[in-house]
Design a protein around this motif. Sequence first.
Motif, PDB file in Angstrom:
ATOM      1  N   GLY A 137       0.819  -1.206   0.000  1.00 46.29           N
ATOM      2  CA  GLY A 137       0.000   0.000   0.000  1.00 46.29           C
ATOM      3  C   GLY A 137       0.855   1.258   0.000  1.00 46.29           C
ATOM      4  N   GLY A 138       0.435   2.253  -0.772  1.00 47.41           N
ATOM      5  CA  GLY A 138       1.103   3.541  -0.818  1.00 47.41           C
ATOM      6  C   GLY A 138       2.308   3.619  -1.737  1.00 47.41           C
ATOM      7  N   VAL A 139       2.664   2.529  -2.424  1.00 48.00           N
ATOM      8  CA  VAL A 139       3.829   2.537  -3.302  1.00 48.00           C
ATOM      9  C   VAL A 139       3.480   3.222  -4.627  1.00 48.00           C
ATOM     10  N   PRO A 140       4.140   4.344  -4.944  1.00 46.41           N
ATOM     11  CA  PRO A 140       3.877   5.014  -6.231  1.00 46.41           C
ATOM     12  C   PRO A 140       4.347   4.135  -7.389  1.00 46.41           C
ATOM     13  N   HIS A 141       3.526   4.073  -8.425  1.00 45.01           N
ATOM     14  CA  HIS A 141       3.868   3.274  -9.599  1.00 45.01           C
ATOM     15  C   HIS A 141       3.149   3.824 -10.822  1.00 45.01           C
ATOM     16  N   GLY A 142       3.746   3.617 -11.965  1.00 45.25           N
ATOM     17  CA  GLY A 142       3.141   3.957 -13.244  1.00 45.25           C
ATOM     18  C   GLY A 142       3.281   2.756 -14.160  1.00 45.25           C
ATOM     19  N   LEU A 143       2.580   2.777 -15.270  1.00 40.87           N
ATOM     20  CA  LEU A 143       2.643   1.675 -16.235  1.00 40.87           C
ATOM     21  C   LEU A 143       2.954   2.225 -17.615  1.00 40.87           C
ATOM     22  N   HIS A 144       3.671   1.417 -18.396  1.00 41.98           N
ATOM     23  CA  HIS A 144       3.913   1.747 -19.797  1.00 41.98           C
ATOM     24  C   HIS A 144       3.758   0.471 -20.605  1.00 41.98           C
ATOM     25  N   GLY A 145       2.804   0.457 -21.528  1.00 42.55           N
ATOM     26  CA  GLY A 145       2.566  -0.712 -22.359  1.00 42.55           C
ATOM     27  C   GLY A 145       3.639  -0.865 -23.425  1.00 42.55           C
ATOM     28  N   LEU A 146       4.381  -1.957 -23.380  1.00 45.90           N
ATOM     29  CA  LEU A 146       5.376  -2.246 -24.415  1.00 45.90           C
ATOM     30  C   LEU A 146       4.731  -2.969 -25.581  1.00 45.90           C
ATOM     31  N   GLU A 147       3.681  -3.723 -25.280  1.00 47.21           N
ATOM     32  CA  GLU A 147       2.867  -4.437 -26.266  1.00 47.21           C
ATOM     33  C   GLU A 147       1.413  -4.276 -25.851  1.00 47.21           C
TER      34      GLU A 147
END
Length: 140
Positions: free
Chosen positions: A114-124
């Motif tokens: 909980g509380g961990v900053p994260h982002g996503l980037h689609g490679l596929e």
Amino acid sequence: METLVSALNGSCQQERHLDSERPTCQTARMALHHASSGQVVDFGALDVEAAQTCALLKARDIEIMWLVVPAGKQVPTHAVSTSMTLQCMRGRVEVQLAGGVKLLEADQVMYLAGGVPHGLHGLEESRLLMTIVLPASRTD
């Protein structure tokens, strides 16, 4: 969650109905039919038919989301207050964390506290199953 759904789905307002035995996946602007206790959800059919991110299940203590992450899509850094997992069902995504970038591929799962900053980037073109533990104080 609505912010994540909006980031992944954009402004599309199209409904996606799978069938009466499966959850209805729609955009964040419409009511969702969530899976009920004991209901089987067919991920193979969902992968083919659900082109939008949607909530599959929302109970008092857990929420499960089907995330559709197109190739090249960037989901801005955010944090969820409780524990969660990201399970990659298809494709490849980068999970951007404070300590660096982790690759998440099909048949892999990642736990985030909980509380961990994260982002996503689609490679596929990717499909992820996100499971979030909800706070014990929820009353809905």
